[in-house]
Enzyme design. Structure first.
Site, PDB file in Angstrom:
ATOM      1  N   LEU A 106     -45.406   5.450  30.141  1.00 21.98           N
ATOM      2  CA  LEU A 106     -45.318   6.088  31.453  1.00 21.98           C
ATOM      3  C   LEU A 106     -46.078   5.263  32.490  1.00 21.98           C
ATOM      4  CD1 LEU A 106     -45.844   9.665  30.078  1.00 21.98           C
ATOM      5  CD2 LEU A 106     -43.756   8.796  31.157  1.00 21.98           C
ATOM      6  N   HIS A 122     -50.858  10.601  18.863  1.00 19.82           N
ATOM      7  CA  HIS A 122     -50.654   9.223  18.413  1.00 19.82           C
ATOM      8  C   HIS A 122     -50.894   9.193  16.905  1.00 19.82           C
ATOM      9  CE1 HIS A 122     -50.527   4.873  18.643  1.00 19.82           C
ATOM     10  NE2 HIS A 122     -51.603   4.843  17.886  1.00 19.82           N
TER      11      HIS A 122
HETATM   12  C1  GRF Z   1     -44.837  11.131  15.253  1.00 17.10           C
HETATM   13  O1  GRF Z   1     -45.447  10.343  14.272  1.00 17.10           O
HETATM   14  C2  GRF Z   1     -45.674  11.097  16.504  1.00 17.10           C
HETATM   15  O2  GRF Z   1     -47.045  10.896  16.222  1.00 17.10           O
HETATM   16  C3  GRF Z   1     -45.135   9.920  17.227  1.00 17.10           C
HETATM   17  O3  GRF Z   1     -43.737  10.040  17.059  1.00 17.10           O
HETATM   18  C4  GRF Z   1     -43.515  10.507  15.712  1.00 17.10           C
HETATM   19  C5  GRF Z   1     -42.338  11.457  15.674  1.00 17.10           C
HETATM   20  O4  GRF Z   1     -42.740  12.638  16.315  1.00 17.10           O
HETATM   21  N1  GRF Z   1     -45.513   9.917  18.614  1.00 17.10           N
HETATM   22  P1  GRF Z   1     -41.713  13.903  16.415  1.00 17.10           P
HETATM   23  O5  GRF Z   1     -41.220  14.197  15.019  1.00 17.10           O
HETATM   24  O6  GRF Z   1     -40.559  13.461  17.296  1.00 17.10           O
HETATM   25  O7  GRF Z   1     -42.525  15.007  17.006  1.00 17.10           O
END
Ligand code: GRF
Length: 201
Positions: A106, A122
């Protein structure tokens, strides 16, 4: 009847949105609206095909798509995204914007616009492994532990105040996928917990 101040939450996703799903479930099961007037007022994705959007719609949530491929440059995309995000919230101002598997960097303008009300998750134990491919990097570095961090978002990537962290073991023979799955189960616990803390301050 005391008037509970309404708190609006907008969740941004790019893919499966499993963290968004965990947050929506927590809001339902832990009565966020009844206890704190907090509710998820919309789910927004930069990818029209994000699987999380159909799940959110099935839950009766409002969804929007702002396709980053339709914009020239980050500033134009972020400006359009801000308009859509703000438009979802009563009064045009969401109380909390939650990045949940949102895979876009962003602009400082976007971060400044939501200053103090923007959070992210994260998949590493920050400050270790900011950026991408965190599980592969942790395995290659020989780490015995890995994990996830919920943090406030500031202009510097993955560097805001840490709100919650979770630790998992790295097991012998772990593939990045196996480690990612182990971390993800913890993400689904700490993200709702971090948001609840923000709702109750
Ligand atoms: C996760 O590991 C998250 O930490 C990262 O993206 C991955 C998928 O997240 N930012 P989600 O299943 O789309 O919530």
């Amino acid at each position: 009847m005391s008037h509970i101040q309404q708190k609006s939450i907008v969740v941004l996703i790019s893919g499966s949105g499993s963290n968004m799903q965990a947050i929506v479930r927590a809001a339902q099961e832990r009565l966020w609206e009844q206890r704190w007037g907090a509710r998820v007022v919309g789910v927004v994705s930069n990818r029209p095909e994000a699987a999380g959007l159909s799940w959110a719609r099935e839950q009766g949530l409002t969804t929007r798509t702002v396709d980053h491929k339709a914009y020239e440059g980050r500033e134009a995309f972020d400006a359009a995204l801000m308009q859509v995000v703000d438009g979802l919230a009563p009064g045009g101002r969401p109380d909390l914007v939650v990045l949940a598997g949102f895979m876009r960097i962003l602009t400082p303008g976007f971060v400044a616009h939501y200053h103090g009300r923007l959070v992210n998750i994260h998949p590493s134990l920050l400050p270790a492994f900011p950026g991408l491919h965190t599980h592969q990097r942790a395995i290659e570095a020989g780490c015995r532990f890995a994990g996830a961090t919920v943090h406030r978002v500031t202009a510097e990537l993955d560097h805001g105040e840490y709100l919650e962290q979770a630790v998992v073991p790295v097991l012998p023979g772990d593939t990045p996928e196996a480690l990612a799955a182990r971390v993800l189960t913890q993400e689904h616990l700490i993200y709702p917990r971090a948001i609840e803390r923000l709702l109750t301050v």
